[in-house]
Motif scaffolding. Structure first.
Motif, mmCIF file in Angstrom:
data_model
loop_
_atom_site.group_PDB
_atom_site.id
_atom_site.type_symbol
_atom_site.label_atom_id
_atom_site.label_comp_id
_atom_site.label_asym_id
_atom_site.label_seq_id
_atom_site.Cartn_x
_atom_site.Cartn_y
_atom_site.Cartn_z
ATOM 1 N N PRO A 1 -32.556 -8.872 47.366
ATOM 2 C CA PRO A 1 -33.013 -9.551 46.148
ATOM 3 C C PRO A 1 -34.496 -9.366 45.860
ATOM 4 C CG PRO A 1 -31.546 -10.984 47.389
ATOM 5 C CD PRO A 1 -31.792 -9.778 48.248
ATOM 6 N N VAL A 2 -35.332 -9.291 46.894
ATOM 7 C CA VAL A 2 -36.771 -9.107 46.670
ATOM 8 C C VAL A 2 -37.036 -7.789 45.949
ATOM 9 C CG1 VAL A 2 -38.961 -8.618 47.830
ATOM 10 C CG2 VAL A 2 -37.594 -10.581 48.535
ATOM 11 N N PHE A 3 -36.463 -6.690 46.447
ATOM 12 C CA PHE A 3 -36.666 -5.392 45.805
ATOM 13 C C PHE A 3 -35.992 -5.336 44.440
ATOM 14 C CE2 PHE A 3 -37.469 -3.752 50.205
ATOM 15 C CZ PHE A 3 -38.745 -3.286 49.955
ATOM 16 N N ALA A 4 -34.823 -5.954 44.321
ATOM 17 C CA ALA A 4 -34.105 -5.927 43.050
ATOM 18 C C ALA A 4 -34.883 -6.663 41.962
ATOM 19 C CB ALA A 4 -32.713 -6.544 43.225
ATOM 20 N N VAL A 5 -35.350 -7.853 42.268
ATOM 21 C CA VAL A 5 -36.098 -8.633 41.279
ATOM 22 C C VAL A 5 -37.445 -7.973 40.982
ATOM 23 C CG1 VAL A 5 -37.223 -10.852 40.849
ATOM 24 C CG2 VAL A 5 -34.946 -10.790 41.876
ATOM 25 N N GLY A 6 -38.106 -7.449 42.013
ATOM 26 C CA GLY A 6 -39.371 -6.753 41.790
ATOM 27 C C GLY A 6 -39.204 -5.548 40.880
ATOM 28 N N GLY A 7 -38.157 -4.759 41.120
ATOM 29 C CA GLY A 7 -37.888 -3.613 40.258
ATOM 30 C C GLY A 7 -37.552 -4.024 38.841
ATOM 31 N N MET A 8 -36.817 -5.119 38.689
ATOM 32 C CA MET A 8 -36.472 -5.598 37.358
ATOM 33 C C MET A 8 -37.716 -6.052 36.592
ATOM 34 S SD MET A 8 -34.197 -6.021 35.085
ATOM 35 C CE MET A 8 -32.608 -5.889 35.905
ATOM 36 N N LEU A 9 -38.642 -6.696 37.267
ATOM 37 C CA LEU A 9 -39.879 -7.127 36.609
ATOM 38 C C LEU A 9 -40.702 -5.927 36.149
ATOM 39 C CD1 LEU A 9 -40.962 -10.100 38.921
ATOM 40 C CD2 LEU A 9 -39.962 -10.229 36.635
ATOM 41 N N TYR A 10 -40.815 -4.915 37.004
ATOM 42 C CA TYR A 10 -41.526 -3.698 36.603
ATOM 43 C C TYR A 10 -40.831 -3.024 35.427
ATOM 44 C CZ TYR A 10 -44.925 -3.416 40.435
ATOM 45 O OH TYR A 10 -45.985 -3.638 41.283
ATOM 46 N N SER A 11 -39.505 -2.992 35.452
ATOM 47 C CA SER A 11 -38.754 -2.359 34.367
ATOM 48 C C SER A 11 -38.914 -3.133 33.065
ATOM 49 C CB SER A 11 -37.270 -2.262 34.740
ATOM 50 O OG SER A 11 -37.083 -1.394 35.835
ATOM 51 N N ALA A 12 -38.926 -4.457 33.157
ATOM 52 C CA ALA A 12 -39.119 -5.272 31.956
ATOM 53 C C ALA A 12 -40.496 -5.012 31.349
ATOM 54 C CB ALA A 12 -38.954 -6.749 32.298
ATOM 55 N N TYR A 13 -41.503 -4.860 32.214
ATOM 56 C CA TYR A 13 -42.848 -4.561 31.717
ATOM 57 C C TYR A 13 -42.886 -3.185 31.056
ATOM 58 C CZ TYR A 13 -47.829 -3.483 31.751
ATOM 59 O OH TYR A 13 -49.103 -3.115 31.387
ATOM 60 N N THR A 14 -42.233 -2.204 31.676
ATOM 61 C CA THR A 14 -42.181 -0.862 31.092
ATOM 62 C C THR A 14 -41.492 -0.884 29.736
ATOM 63 O OG1 THR A 14 -42.118 0.141 33.297
ATOM 64 C CG2 THR A 14 -41.372 1.500 31.456
ATOM 65 N N LEU A 15 -40.393 -1.613 29.636
ATOM 66 C CA LEU A 15 -39.674 -1.706 28.368
ATOM 67 C C LEU A 15 -40.536 -2.376 27.302
ATOM 68 C CD1 LEU A 15 -37.011 -1.261 26.867
ATOM 69 C CD2 LEU A 15 -36.257 -3.504 27.694
ATOM 70 N N TYR A 16 -41.267 -3.395 27.696
ATOM 71 C CA TYR A 16 -42.168 -4.073 26.760
ATOM 72 C C TYR A 16 -43.225 -3.111 26.228
ATOM 73 C CZ TYR A 16 -46.314 -6.772 25.457
ATOM 74 O OH TYR A 16 -47.426 -7.246 24.814
ATOM 75 N N ASN B 1 -42.474 12.497 42.264
ATOM 76 C CA ASN B 1 -41.054 12.700 42.548
ATOM 77 C C ASN B 1 -40.577 11.943 43.786
ATOM 78 O OD1 ASN B 1 -40.679 14.459 40.375
ATOM 79 N ND2 ASN B 1 -41.364 16.215 41.579
ATOM 80 N N SER B 2 -41.472 11.245 44.463
ATOM 81 C CA SER B 2 -41.103 10.629 45.735
ATOM 82 C C SER B 2 -40.021 9.565 45.574
ATOM 83 C CB SER B 2 -42.339 10.028 46.411
ATOM 84 O OG SER B 2 -43.084 9.238 45.496
ATOM 85 N N GLY B 3 -40.116 8.752 44.518
ATOM 86 C CA GLY B 3 -39.095 7.734 44.300
ATOM 87 C C GLY B 3 -37.720 8.326 44.043
ATOM 88 N N PRO B 4 -37.588 9.251 43.074
ATOM 89 C CA PRO B 4 -36.286 9.886 42.861
ATOM 90 C C PRO B 4 -35.770 10.649 44.076
ATOM 91 C CG PRO B 4 -37.693 10.214 40.947
ATOM 92 C CD PRO B 4 -38.552 9.592 42.010
ATOM 93 N N ILE B 5 -36.672 11.291 44.832
ATOM 94 C CA ILE B 5 -36.243 12.003 46.038
ATOM 95 C C ILE B 5 -35.656 11.021 47.046
ATOM 96 C CG2 ILE B 5 -37.079 13.249 48.068
ATOM 97 C CD1 ILE B 5 -39.024 14.716 46.230
ATOM 98 N N ALA B 6 -36.346 9.899 47.253
ATOM 99 C CA ALA B 6 -35.847 8.886 48.185
ATOM 100 C C ALA B 6 -34.496 8.345 47.729
ATOM 101 C CB ALA B 6 -36.861 7.752 48.315
ATOM 102 N N MET B 7 -34.364 8.114 46.438
ATOM 103 C CA MET B 7 -33.095 7.626 45.896
ATOM 104 C C MET B 7 -31.981 8.641 46.146
ATOM 105 S SD MET B 7 -31.475 5.249 44.326
ATOM 106 C CE MET B 7 -30.095 4.916 43.232
ATOM 107 N N ALA C 1 -35.994 2.262 46.743
ATOM 108 C CA ALA C 1 -36.305 3.501 46.029
ATOM 109 C C ALA C 1 -36.368 3.264 44.522
ATOM 110 C CB ALA C 1 -35.261 4.569 46.360
ATOM 111 N N VAL C 2 -35.421 2.495 44.000
ATOM 112 C CA VAL C 2 -35.438 2.186 42.566
ATOM 113 C C VAL C 2 -36.654 1.332 42.224
ATOM 114 C CG1 VAL C 2 -34.178 1.076 40.692
ATOM 115 C CG2 VAL C 2 -32.939 2.388 42.399
ATOM 116 N N TYR C 3 -37.003 0.422 43.115
ATOM 117 C CA TYR C 3 -38.221 -0.375 42.931
ATOM 118 C C TYR C 3 -39.444 0.531 42.819
ATOM 119 C CZ TYR C 3 -42.276 -3.074 44.499
ATOM 120 O OH TYR C 3 -43.526 -3.622 44.623
ATOM 121 N N CYS C 4 -39.518 1.561 43.666
ATOM 122 C CA CYS C 4 -40.656 2.486 43.626
ATOM 123 C C CYS C 4 -40.686 3.269 42.314
ATOM 124 C CB CYS C 4 -40.590 3.442 44.817
ATOM 125 S SG CYS C 4 -40.902 2.656 46.415
ATOM 126 N N ILE C 5 -39.510 3.672 41.825
ATOM 127 C CA ILE C 5 -39.453 4.374 40.541
ATOM 128 C C ILE C 5 -39.947 3.460 39.423
ATOM 129 C CG2 ILE C 5 -37.917 5.427 38.841
ATOM 130 C CD1 ILE C 5 -36.110 6.287 41.155
#
Length: 219
Positions: free
Chosen positions: A133-148, A1-7, A52-56
């Motif tokens: 941009p670093v956190f945004a792009v990093g989070g997007m890459l993780y999200s793309a992998y999760t979606l895949y 829950n740490s990521g959502p809590i931080a968000m 925080a979104v990157y961590c989620i």
């Protein structure tokens, strides 16, 4: 829950900050609360929310990874420490470095309240503008992998989630994934656009000089 809590903490803090700034300076730009301005410009909330979104997104990607193992109590503690350091430690460190390229103590704008200021220089680019941009792009890459992984294992996805023993149900996993992906779909373009706009509109960059920058510093 740490990521959502931080968000959640960042959303509450930033909304409260914007509310106070608007109420105090809705009709003028008088310097009536300098200590408040010192605090509010040092929050680093824009980077904090993206971190925080990157961590989620990172947590969700780790769950669906084929290398995922059962999450132990120690794993949860390490993840919580990592998430809080990324979500709060990094933004506060970035804003602590603000003094390096700060052109004035702060600025006040009618209707917006306290704003940070900076000289266009290479420390501003490295210590401030690139991290969103670093956190945004990093989070997007993780999200793309999760979606895949979600699409690839859609038939037995509940078993994949349960196999990590993360205390996440499939429904909660999907809600977190939808939250992070929807935020990133909006946040990534806006972050990249604002960063490029800041760089393009800042004019000529100065050769960094601490003495010169401090000579123009005033409240």
């Amino acid at each position: 829950n740490s990521g959502p809590i931080a968000m959640g903490i960042w959303v509450v803090l930033l909304n409260f900050n914007e509310f106070v700034n608007y109420v105090v300076w809705y009709s003028d730009a008088d310097n009536r609360a300098p200590i408040w301005c010192d605090i509010t410009i040092g929050l680093g909330g824009q980077v904090g929310r993206l971190a925080a979104v990157y961590c989620i997104a990172r947590f969700l990607a780790n769950i669906v990874s084929p290398r995922a193992t059962a999450i132990t109590r120690q794993d949860r503690h390490r993840r919580a420490l990592h998430d809080y350091l990324m979500s709060f430690g990094v933004p506060f460190l970035i804003m602590a470095c603000h003094v390096v390229y700060q052109s004035n103590r702060f600025a006040i704008q009618r209707g917006r309240g306290c704003l940070s200021t900076q000289f266009p220089s290479w420390p501003t680019l490295i210590l401030r503008w690139v991290w969103g941009p670093v956190f945004a792009v990093g989070g997007m890459l993780y999200s793309a992998y999760t979606l895949y992984r979600l699409v690839r294992h859609r038939r037995n996805f509940s078993r994949v989630v349960a196999g990590a023993h993360s205390a996440l149900t499939t429904a909660r996993f999907l809600r977190l994934a939808a939250l992070s992906m929807s935020y990133l779909c909006i946040g990534v373009p806006l972050t990249l656009y604002s960063t490029v706009l800041n760089i393009a509109s800042s004019g000529d960059y100065f050769d960094y000089s601490w003495t010169y920058f401090r000579s123009t510093w005033h409240a």
